[in-house]
Design a protein around this motif. Structure first.
Motif, PDB file in Angstrom:
ATOM      1  N   ARG A  17       0.809  -1.213   0.000  1.00 32.89           N
ATOM      2  CA  ARG A  17       0.000   0.000   0.000  1.00 32.89           C
ATOM      3  C   ARG A  17       0.852   1.278   0.000  1.00 32.89           C
ATOM      4  N   LEU A  18       2.015   1.226   0.626  1.00 27.95           N
ATOM      5  CA  LEU A  18       2.832   2.425   0.813  1.00 27.95           C
ATOM      6  C   LEU A  18       3.600   2.866  -0.433  1.00 27.95           C
ATOM      7  N   GLN A  19       3.866   1.954  -1.336  1.00 29.56           N
ATOM      8  CA  GLN A  19       4.777   2.250  -2.445  1.00 29.56           C
ATOM      9  C   GLN A  19       4.348   3.424  -3.315  1.00 29.56           C
ATOM     10  N   GLN A  20       3.081   3.520  -3.664  1.00 26.53           N
ATOM     11  CA  GLN A  20       2.632   4.640  -4.502  1.00 26.53           C
ATOM     12  C   GLN A  20       2.812   5.975  -3.778  1.00 26.53           C
ATOM     13  N   GLY A  21       2.624   5.975  -2.470  1.00 29.12           N
ATOM     14  CA  GLY A  21       2.839   7.186  -1.671  1.00 29.12           C
ATOM     15  C   GLY A  21       4.300   7.617  -1.699  1.00 29.12           C
ATOM     16  N   PHE A  22       5.222   6.635  -1.658  1.00 28.11           N
ATOM     17  CA  PHE A  22       6.652   6.955  -1.761  1.00 28.11           C
ATOM     18  C   PHE A  22       6.904   7.662  -3.081  1.00 28.11           C
ATOM     19  N   LEU A  23       6.375   7.066  -4.140  1.00 26.90           N
ATOM     20  CA  LEU A  23       6.636   7.586  -5.483  1.00 26.90           C
ATOM     21  C   LEU A  23       6.096   8.997  -5.644  1.00 26.90           C
ATOM     22  N   GLN A  24       4.882   9.230  -5.147  1.00 34.06           N
ATOM     23  CA  GLN A  24       4.294  10.562  -5.288  1.00 34.06           C
ATOM     24  C   GLN A  24       5.100  11.591  -4.507  1.00 34.06           C
TER      25      GLN A  24
END
Length: 155
Positions: free
Chosen positions: A61-68
């Motif tokens: 779940r966290l990966q897209q938040g890292f990218l953004q």
């Protein structure tokens, strides 16, 4: 010296505890170093276990938040350097997280000492094409990106 920790697995002591492992990041396998801050006695803080366990449980779940967070930080840095006006081949324009994925490589997860912060504290390190010397780091507090900067923010 090596230990087999119930949460972190097999770690080797080299001025801190480390394990080289493979994890999935955004659909690709990444070879990373898991670095756990600790003394030679191999005893870790409860907060370290809590922070790491929570990271693992929420990793997908966290990966897209890292990218953004990285895209936003990159755009800001690019603007501050004036590369939104003057072209610099090391700082191409990025609009999407997919473009970003071509420019970063996940290289490490850092579990700092547990008594430094009241929150669950984790560092994530990347190599990046635009700053090969300093790399890129994220500091997560309670699984939220608190800081984006050079790799040293994560350590």
């Amino acid at each position: 010296m090596k230990i087999n920790d119930v949460v972190f697995g097999e770690l080797e002591y080299n001025y801190g505890w480390v394990k080289y492992t493979t994890i999935e990041f955004c659909g690709k396998e990444a070879e990373i170093a898991l670095m756990v801050k600790g003394e030679e006695d191999g005893k870790f803080d409860e907060e370290q276990y809590s922070a790491y366990t929570s990271l693992v449980q929420n990793w997908e779940r966290l990966q897209q938040g890292f990218l953004q967070a990285i895209v936003d930080s990159y755009k800001l840095e690019r603007q501050e350097l004036g590369y939104d006006i003057e072209v610099n081949e090391n700082y191409p324009q990025i609009e999407t997280t997919n473009q970003l994925l071509e420019m970063i490589t996940l290289v490490g997860i850092v579990v700092p000492y547990g008594d430094i912060n009241e929150d669950r504290d984790i560092g994530i390190t990347f190599d990046c094409t635009w700053d090969t010397e300093n790399g890129l780091g994220l500091r997560l507090l309670n699984e939220k990106v608190a800081e984006v900067g050079y790799q040293d923010v994560a350590i």
